[in-house]
Design a protein around this motif. Sequence first.
Motif, PDB file in Angstrom:
ATOM      1  N   LEU A 108       7.215  67.163  26.141  1.00 49.40           N
ATOM      2  CA  LEU A 108       6.720  66.515  24.725  1.00 49.40           C
ATOM      3  C   LEU A 108       7.793  66.982  23.563  1.00 49.40           C
ATOM      4  N   ASP A 109       7.872  66.027  22.598  1.00 51.63           N
ATOM      5  CA  ASP A 109       8.711  66.645  21.450  1.00 51.63           C
ATOM      6  C   ASP A 109       7.924  67.631  20.872  1.00 51.63           C
ATOM      7  N   GLN A 110       8.640  68.263  19.843  1.00 54.50           N
ATOM      8  CA  GLN A 110       8.053  69.436  19.358  1.00 54.50           C
ATOM      9  C   GLN A 110       6.894  69.276  18.392  1.00 54.50           C
ATOM     10  N   GLN A 111       6.826  68.145  17.866  1.00 53.20           N
ATOM     11  CA  GLN A 111       5.685  67.985  17.020  1.00 53.20           C
ATOM     12  C   GLN A 111       4.528  67.355  17.717  1.00 53.20           C
ATOM     13  N   HIS A 112       4.468  66.972  19.134  1.00 56.32           N
ATOM     14  CA  HIS A 112       3.336  66.548  19.862  1.00 56.32           C
ATOM     15  C   HIS A 112       3.045  65.055  19.420  1.00 56.32           C
ATOM     16  N   GLU A 113       4.097  64.600  18.862  1.00 57.61           N
ATOM     17  CA  GLU A 113       3.991  63.135  18.538  1.00 57.61           C
ATOM     18  C   GLU A 113       4.453  61.976  19.475  1.00 57.61           C
ATOM     19  N   MET A 156      -1.892  74.904  22.032  1.00 51.91           N
ATOM     20  CA  MET A 156      -0.689  74.257  21.662  1.00 51.91           C
ATOM     21  C   MET A 156      -0.020  74.441  20.589  1.00 51.91           C
ATOM     22  N   ASP A 157      -0.648  74.565  19.480  1.00 53.83           N
ATOM     23  CA  ASP A 157      -0.202  75.065  18.148  1.00 53.83           C
ATOM     24  C   ASP A 157       0.678  76.280  18.320  1.00 53.83           C
ATOM     25  N   ARG A 158       0.299  77.370  19.242  1.00 53.36           N
ATOM     26  CA  ARG A 158       1.095  78.564  19.399  1.00 53.36           C
ATOM     27  C   ARG A 158       2.229  78.132  20.080  1.00 53.36           C
ATOM     28  N   VAL A 159       2.352  77.239  21.153  1.00 53.14           N
ATOM     29  CA  VAL A 159       3.518  77.116  21.843  1.00 53.14           C
ATOM     30  C   VAL A 159       4.566  76.130  20.859  1.00 53.14           C
ATOM     31  N   GLN A 160       3.943  75.422  20.026  1.00 49.97           N
ATOM     32  CA  GLN A 160       4.646  74.613  18.875  1.00 49.97           C
ATOM     33  C   GLN A 160       5.576  75.668  18.091  1.00 49.97           C
ATOM     34  N   ARG A 161       4.803  76.718  17.778  1.00 55.36           N
ATOM     35  CA  ARG A 161       5.614  77.447  16.940  1.00 55.36           C
ATOM     36  C   ARG A 161       6.484  78.629  17.649  1.00 55.36           C
ATOM     37  N   GLY A 162       6.600  78.300  18.964  1.00 55.25           N
ATOM     38  CA  GLY A 162       7.604  79.032  19.837  1.00 55.25           C
ATOM     39  C   GLY A 162       6.922  80.341  20.535  1.00 55.25           C
ATOM     40  N   GLU A 163       5.677  80.354  20.594  1.00 55.63           N
ATOM     41  CA  GLU A 163       5.183  81.553  21.050  1.00 55.63           C
ATOM     42  C   GLU A 163       5.016  81.204  22.589  1.00 55.63           C
ATOM     43  N   GLN A 164       5.286  82.366  23.538  1.00 54.94           N
ATOM     44  CA  GLN A 164       4.701  82.322  24.998  1.00 54.94           C
ATOM     45  C   GLN A 164       3.181  82.480  24.984  1.00 54.94           C
ATOM     46  N   ALA A 165       2.460  81.650  25.168  1.00 56.00           N
ATOM     47  CA  ALA A 165       1.434  81.595  25.112  1.00 56.00           C
ATOM     48  C   ALA A 165       0.491  81.720  26.312  1.00 56.00           C
ATOM     49  N   GLY A 166       1.169  82.031  27.500  1.00 52.18           N
ATOM     50  CA  GLY A 166       0.512  82.226  28.862  1.00 52.18           C
ATOM     51  C   GLY A 166      -0.164  80.912  29.230  1.00 52.18           C
ATOM     52  N   HIS A 195      16.262  77.067  18.097  1.00 51.47           N
ATOM     53  CA  HIS A 195      15.101  76.086  17.475  1.00 51.47           C
ATOM     54  C   HIS A 195      14.204  75.526  18.602  1.00 51.47           C
ATOM     55  N   VAL A 196      12.935  75.366  18.355  1.00 52.11           N
ATOM     56  CA  VAL A 196      12.033  74.701  19.435  1.00 52.11           C
ATOM     57  C   VAL A 196      12.225  73.174  19.202  1.00 52.11           C
ATOM     58  N   VAL A 197      12.833  72.697  20.182  1.00 54.59           N
ATOM     59  CA  VAL A 197      12.897  70.994  20.258  1.00 54.59           C
ATOM     60  C   VAL A 197      11.984  70.370  21.268  1.00 54.59           C
ATOM     61  N   ARG A 198      11.456  70.831  22.087  1.00 59.29           N
ATOM     62  CA  ARG A 198      10.731  70.026  23.110  1.00 59.29           C
ATOM     63  C   ARG A 198       9.451  71.158  23.370  1.00 59.29           C
ATOM     64  N   ILE A 199       8.612  70.628  24.176  1.00 58.01           N
ATOM     65  CA  ILE A 199       7.448  71.459  24.979  1.00 58.01           C
ATOM     66  C   ILE A 199       7.275  70.987  26.240  1.00 58.01           C
ATOM     67  N   GLY A 200       7.563  71.745  27.160  1.00 55.95           N
ATOM     68  CA  GLY A 200       7.190  71.497  28.474  1.00 55.95           C
ATOM     69  C   GLY A 200       6.223  72.323  29.312  1.00 55.95           C
ATOM     70  N   GLY A 201       5.649  71.821  30.519  1.00 53.10           N
ATOM     71  CA  GLY A 201       4.794  72.839  31.111  1.00 53.10           C
ATOM     72  C   GLY A 201       4.017  71.730  32.288  1.00 53.10           C
ATOM     73  N   VAL A 202       3.151  72.587  33.194  1.00 50.13           N
ATOM     74  CA  VAL A 202       2.516  71.878  34.125  1.00 50.13           C
ATOM     75  C   VAL A 202       1.134  72.238  33.991  1.00 50.13           C
ATOM     76  N   VAL A 203       0.353  71.488  34.644  1.00 52.43           N
ATOM     77  CA  VAL A 203      -1.008  71.545  34.664  1.00 52.43           C
ATOM     78  C   VAL A 203      -1.548  71.513  35.736  1.00 52.43           C
ATOM     79  N   LEU A 204      -2.444  72.414  36.503  1.00 53.08           N
ATOM     80  CA  LEU A 204      -2.772  72.422  37.852  1.00 53.08           C
ATOM     81  C   LEU A 204      -4.525  72.324  37.895  1.00 53.08           C
ATOM     82  N   ASP A 205      -5.021  71.325  38.846  1.00 51.06           N
ATOM     83  CA  ASP A 205      -6.321  71.111  39.089  1.00 51.06           C
ATOM     84  C   ASP A 205      -6.747  72.495  39.866  1.00 51.06           C
ATOM     85  N   ILE A 206      -7.774  73.354  39.204  1.00 50.96           N
ATOM     86  CA  ILE A 206      -8.047  74.484  40.063  1.00 50.96           C
ATOM     87  C   ILE A 206      -9.815  74.124  40.155  1.00 50.96           C
TER      88      ILE A 206
END
Length: 239
Positions: A108-113, A156-166, A195-206
Motif C-alpha cells: 500500500l502507499d503510506q496513507q492507505h489511499e 495499521m495506524d501504528r504501522v503507518q507511523r513507522g512502528e514495528q507492530a508485530g 521516511h515511510v513511503v509504503r506499507i507491505g505485509g502478508v495475511v495468513l488464513d489460520i
Amino acid sequence: VAALAARWDALRELRRLGFDIPLILVSGTLGDESAVECVKAGAADYVLKEGNLARLPVAARRAVEEKHARDESRRAQQLIGQAQREAREQEERFLQLAENIDEVFFILDQQHEKVLYINPAYEKIWGRSCQSLYDNPQSFLDPVPADDRKRLQEYMDRVQRGEQAGTLEYRIIQPNGNVRWVLAHAVPIRDELGHVVRIGGVVLDITESRGAQMALEESAERFQKLAQASFHAMHIAQD
C-alpha cells in the motif's frame, strides 16, 4: 579519383569489420563537396594539405574525444539495457512467487489511499475481487466485524507511523457468511532517508488451526467445570 576511391574503401572496410576507429582524411585534391560526403559516410574529419595541415592535431584530438564520448554513451546504454533486463527478470520472479502462494501479499502507499499490489490469494480469503480493492483501498475493512475492525485500524495506524507492530489476529466474514480467522503482519517500508513511503505485509488464513485451538480451549473449559462440579475425586485411567 583513385585516391578518393581508396579512402572510401578504407572507410567501408573499417565499418564492415566493426572497428570504430576515427578516420581523418588528409588530401591536397579533395574538394569540399567530396569531403562533406566522406564525413557523412563516417569519416571523423578532413584536412586539406594546403593551408590547413596545421589543423590536423586539433582534428585528431577532437576525433578521439568524440570516439570516447561515443564509447561512454554505448557503455551507458548497455548498462541501462542490462538493468532493465534484470528488473524485468526480478519482476517476473516476484509475480511467479506472489501469485502462487496461499498467503495474501499486499503493498500500500503510506496513507492507505492506494493499493499498489495485491495477489490473487485475497480473492480466496476475502471472497472479493482484487479489482474491488484497487477501486476502493479501504474495502478490505468491510468484512471485518466491528470489534475486530477497531483493533485492525489501530494496528495499521501504528504501522503507518513507522512502528514495528508485530502481528494481529482478526476475523473476516465472507459474502457467503463463512467466518475466516487471519493472522496479519504488516511492516513500514522506508526510503533511503528513513521516511515511510509504503506499507507491505502478508495475511495468513489460520481458520483451521484457530478452530483446533478453540476446540482444545473449550474442551479444557468443560473439563474444568466438570471437575469443579464433582463431589468426589476423579480418577482418570487409560485402558
